[in-house]
Design a protein around this motif. Structure first.
Motif, mmCIF file in Angstrom:
data_model
loop_
_atom_site.group_PDB
_atom_site.id
_atom_site.type_symbol
_atom_site.label_atom_id
_atom_site.label_comp_id
_atom_site.label_asym_id
_atom_site.label_seq_id
_atom_site.Cartn_x
_atom_site.Cartn_y
_atom_site.Cartn_z
ATOM 1 N N LEU A 163 65.970 -31.965 -43.912
ATOM 2 C CA LEU A 163 65.186 -30.978 -44.649
ATOM 3 C C LEU A 163 63.763 -30.855 -44.115
ATOM 4 C CD1 LEU A 163 66.357 -31.650 -48.310
ATOM 5 C CD2 LEU A 163 67.224 -29.991 -46.662
ATOM 6 N N ASP A 164 63.155 -31.970 -43.743
ATOM 7 C CA ASP A 164 61.784 -31.919 -43.230
ATOM 8 C C ASP A 164 61.711 -31.191 -41.893
ATOM 9 O OD1 ASP A 164 60.838 -33.223 -45.440
ATOM 10 O OD2 ASP A 164 60.677 -35.186 -44.482
ATOM 11 N N GLU A 165 62.802 -31.235 -41.113
ATOM 12 C CA GLU A 165 62.844 -30.482 -39.853
ATOM 13 C C GLU A 165 62.807 -28.980 -40.134
ATOM 14 O OE1 GLU A 165 65.431 -33.423 -36.945
ATOM 15 O OE2 GLU A 165 66.516 -32.226 -38.436
ATOM 16 N N ALA A 166 63.561 -28.564 -41.128
ATOM 17 C CA ALA A 166 63.543 -27.150 -41.503
ATOM 18 C C ALA A 166 62.164 -26.746 -42.018
ATOM 19 C CB ALA A 166 64.605 -26.883 -42.570
ATOM 20 N N ALA A 167 61.574 -27.594 -42.865
ATOM 21 C CA ALA A 167 60.272 -27.276 -43.447
ATOM 22 C C ALA A 167 59.191 -27.139 -42.385
ATOM 23 C CB ALA A 167 59.881 -28.348 -44.460
ATOM 24 N N ALA A 168 59.269 -27.939 -41.331
ATOM 25 C CA ALA A 168 58.256 -27.891 -40.272
ATOM 26 C C ALA A 168 58.270 -26.550 -39.557
ATOM 27 C CB ALA A 168 58.483 -29.032 -39.280
ATOM 28 N N MET A 169 59.467 -26.064 -39.201
ATOM 29 C CA MET A 169 59.548 -24.763 -38.529
ATOM 30 C C MET A 169 59.115 -23.638 -39.459
ATOM 31 S SD MET A 169 62.767 -22.758 -36.764
ATOM 32 C CE MET A 169 62.694 -23.664 -35.210
ATOM 33 N N ILE A 170 59.584 -23.691 -40.693
ATOM 34 C CA ILE A 170 59.270 -22.631 -41.647
ATOM 35 C C ILE A 170 57.775 -22.591 -41.943
ATOM 36 C CG2 ILE A 170 59.631 -21.877 -44.027
ATOM 37 C CD1 ILE A 170 62.527 -23.082 -43.679
ATOM 38 N N ALA A 171 57.143 -23.750 -42.025
ATOM 39 C CA ALA A 171 55.699 -23.791 -42.275
ATOM 40 C C ALA A 171 54.934 -23.052 -41.183
ATOM 41 C CB ALA A 171 55.220 -25.235 -42.387
ATOM 42 N N TRP A 172 55.343 -23.235 -39.930
ATOM 43 C CA TRP A 172 54.644 -22.521 -38.857
ATOM 44 C C TRP A 172 54.860 -21.017 -38.985
ATOM 45 C CZ3 TRP A 172 56.115 -19.215 -34.907
ATOM 46 C CH2 TRP A 172 55.063 -18.845 -34.051
ATOM 47 N N LEU A 173 56.080 -20.601 -39.313
ATOM 48 C CA LEU A 173 56.360 -19.177 -39.463
ATOM 49 C C LEU A 173 55.541 -18.563 -40.596
ATOM 50 C CD1 LEU A 173 60.230 -19.184 -38.984
ATOM 51 C CD2 LEU A 173 58.532 -18.205 -37.425
ATOM 52 N N CYS A 174 55.151 -19.387 -41.569
ATOM 53 C CA CYS A 174 54.340 -18.925 -42.698
ATOM 54 C C CYS A 174 52.850 -18.920 -42.404
ATOM 55 C CB CYS A 174 54.583 -19.829 -43.913
ATOM 56 S SG CYS A 174 56.226 -19.723 -44.627
ATOM 57 N N SER A 175 52.448 -19.439 -41.268
ATOM 58 C CA SER A 175 51.027 -19.658 -40.999
ATOM 59 C C SER A 175 50.372 -18.461 -40.319
ATOM 60 C CB SER A 175 50.855 -20.894 -40.112
ATOM 61 O OG SER A 175 51.263 -20.616 -38.785
ATOM 62 N N LYS A 176 49.046 -18.454 -40.342
ATOM 63 C CA LYS A 176 48.292 -17.422 -39.631
ATOM 64 C C LYS A 176 48.480 -17.537 -38.129
ATOM 65 C CE LYS A 176 44.781 -16.778 -43.206
ATOM 66 N NZ LYS A 176 43.344 -16.839 -43.569
ATOM 67 N N GLU A 177 48.838 -18.734 -37.659
ATOM 68 C CA GLU A 177 49.105 -18.921 -36.229
ATOM 69 C C GLU A 177 50.244 -18.030 -35.759
ATOM 70 O OE1 GLU A 177 47.603 -21.020 -33.931
ATOM 71 O OE2 GLU A 177 46.066 -21.445 -35.428
#
Length: 246
Positions: free
Chosen positions: A214-228
């Motif tokens: 689950l943390d692997e999924a959250a890491a990718m999704i967090a970047w997709l949600c970011s201003k970056e």
């Protein structure tokens, strides 16, 4: 890279599974979390544990009126909606298409695909008004490749991919990114809906030889949600451990 200070993140299905892992990650990086979940008690419990002003709304994503009410409540509480991670969904039972219950096929489509439409439709006006937004819809590798004995789930997730690409192109001239991820299976309560034979089939198709964490999924999704993530939109990001062929 993932600073969400002063941002509000709506996470559907945020009381458990991938949605909960994402809610935890975004909150850790400063976001205020609005958990939209059909299980009101579990949603409130999750919001309390997350803290940081997190709150829960009881939402049936298949019901447009329920989604509208949750969106109004969220805006009344926070005044904005910067991030949407749409993780609410069901797998349904496994069986050949010729024998698949008609009512169950309809239910899976209503939650996974129509629910995605409802939730995306509800947040786009707010994001457009504030000239900023990040949307991540959770699809599945089954939506790319089609799992046997899972026609309803595979078709509904293929629809999520198509909807994401369409909406991403509609909003491409704005600072609103719309992407989706296509996870392989992760060990969540959704496994309770599946036959062991089907679980074994899914694992056999993953070259990594294990299920998604689950943390692997959250890491990718967090970047997709970011201003970056300021350029990529209308795209599909793989989380299948090497299974996907496109």
């Amino acid at each position: 890279m993932t600073d969400f200070t002063n941002q509000t993140a709506i996470v559907t299905g945020g009381a458990q599974g991938i949605g909960r892992a994402v809610a935890n990650r975004l909150a850790k990086d400063g976001a205020r979390i609005a958990i939209w979940d059909r299980d009101e008690a579990l949603g409130r419990e999750a919001a309390q544990e997350i803290g940081g002003g997190a709150f829960a709304c009881a939402v049936d994503v298949a019901d447009w009126a329920s989604v509208e009410a949750a969106m109004k409540s969220t805006l009344d509480t926070t005044g904005r909606a910067d991030i949407l991670v749409n993780s609410a969904g069901i797998a349904g039972s496994n069986g050949p298409l010729a024998d698949y219950p008609v009512d169950e096929f309809r239910l899976i489509t209503e939650i996974n695909l129509l629910g995605t439409f409802h939730v995306n439709r509800s947040v786009v006006p707010a994001m457009t008004a504030q000239s900023y937004g990040r949307i991540v819809n959770i699809a599945s590798v089954a939506g790319k490749e089609g799992n046997p004995n899972a026609s309803a789930y595979s078709a509904s997730k293929a629809g999520v991919i198509g909807l994401t690409k369409s909406l991403g192109k509609e909003l491409a001239d704005k600072d609103i990114a719309v992407n989706c991820v296509t996870p392989a299976a992760a060990r969540t309560r959704i496994f309770d809906q599946m036959a062991q034979e089907h679980i074994d089939y899914m694992l056999s198709k993953i070259p990594r030889g294990r299920f998604l964490e689950l943390d692997e999924a959250a890491a990718m999704i967090a970047w997709l949600c970011s201003k970056e993530n300021s350029f990529t939109t209308a795209s599909v990001f793989d989380l299948s451990g090497g299974r996907a062929t496109y």
